[in-house]
Design an enzyme around this catalytic site. Sequence first.
Site, PDB file in Angstrom:
ATOM      1  N   GLY A  66      45.930  43.363  36.150  1.00  0.00           N
ATOM      2  CA  GLY A  66      44.673  43.878  35.636  1.00  0.00           C
ATOM      3  C   GLY A  66      43.485  43.335  36.399  1.00  0.00           C
ATOM      4  O   GLY A  66      43.532  43.166  37.625  1.00  0.00           O
ATOM      5  N   HIS A  67      42.399  43.017  35.670  1.00  0.00           N
ATOM      6  CA  HIS A  67      41.148  42.604  36.289  1.00  0.00           C
ATOM      7  C   HIS A  67      41.313  41.301  37.073  1.00  0.00           C
ATOM      8  O   HIS A  67      40.770  41.146  38.159  1.00  0.00           O
ATOM      9  CB  HIS A  67      40.084  42.441  35.205  1.00  0.00           C
ATOM     10  CG  HIS A  67      38.690  42.313  35.714  1.00  0.00           C
ATOM     11  ND1 HIS A  67      38.076  43.289  36.473  1.00  0.00           N
ATOM     12  CD2 HIS A  67      37.771  41.315  35.569  1.00  0.00           C
ATOM     13  CE1 HIS A  67      36.846  42.908  36.775  1.00  0.00           C
ATOM     14  NE2 HIS A  67      36.638  41.705  36.245  1.00  0.00           N
ATOM     15  N   PHE A  68      42.070  40.367  36.500  1.00  0.00           N
ATOM     16  CA  PHE A  68      42.355  39.102  37.178  1.00  0.00           C
ATOM     17  C   PHE A  68      43.782  39.129  37.733  1.00  0.00           C
ATOM     18  O   PHE A  68      44.595  38.241  37.462  1.00  0.00           O
ATOM     19  CB  PHE A  68      42.158  37.926  36.219  1.00  0.00           C
ATOM     20  CG  PHE A  68      40.712  37.584  35.984  1.00  0.00           C
ATOM     21  CD1 PHE A  68      39.985  36.897  36.934  1.00  0.00           C
ATOM     22  CD2 PHE A  68      40.072  37.961  34.802  1.00  0.00           C
ATOM     23  CE1 PHE A  68      38.645  36.575  36.720  1.00  0.00           C
ATOM     24  CE2 PHE A  68      38.738  37.646  34.581  1.00  0.00           C
ATOM     25  CZ  PHE A  68      38.024  36.952  35.548  1.00  0.00           C
TER      26      PHE A  68
END
Length: 275
Positions: free
Chosen positions: A253-255
């Site tokens: 995901g985002h990280f």
Amino acid sequence: MGRSIFFRDAGDPKAPAIVLLHGFPTSSRMYRELIPALADTFHVVAPDYVGFGYSDAPAADQFPYTFETLTAHVTGLLDQLGLRSYVLYMQDYGGPVGFRIQAARPHQVAGLVVQNANAYIEGVGEAPRQVFLPLWEKRDEKSEAGARSLLQPDMTKFQYVYGARNPEAIDPDNWTVDQALLDRPGVATYQIDLLENYKTNVASYDAWHASFRAHRPKTLIVWGKNDPIFIPAGAEAFKRDLPDAKLVWLDGGHFALEENVPLVASEIKAMFAGK
């Protein structure tokens, strides 16, 4: 500039440099595993922006929290360290900082690594649009309330675990440490200042694209394909202005770096160190 900037430093200072620019709401801590993975090949520098991590965090009435001022302090650090050529790794807020540096100092930037750092409006997911657009149109009590939702513990954890390959294995220290720093007195005020100021990044997109086309920096895009904040369309859009960029999708995901350090390190070395 009178502010103390914390940074992590590893590797041979004579080696090619790579500067790791962190996202929101974290700090250079997000690179704790990537730094040693790169330090055998690069001189690695990872700063904390003013107001983040271990750097000075003055109150909002004592410091103008904008992406221009964050960038100015990063470039001030790079100058103080004597870095004249470096690759920029950018995630989330690292994008607005790094793209400003690339546009202002294109001949110092040896390349770009873009990891879920947006430079195209189509890369902004629907959920952040619902928060950002009202704040940018009119900052008032109602729009600030929406922005404050991004500073809450459940949202901090969400950014790490949503879309992760194995959410249960993500280190909970990530959101625990980040939230402890967000919860310091006065931090929410300047974080909302930055969320509002993010509109200056969108206003800079055309200029950044022009710089990409003019200077054609060697670019590696490593993108968490399950990111609901900066969605895959944002990764693909870079190819319009940087057609030679390499795009690698990450299962995350985002990280996404949390679960993909070996792959990302390998891709960086292959492109920027010939290994």
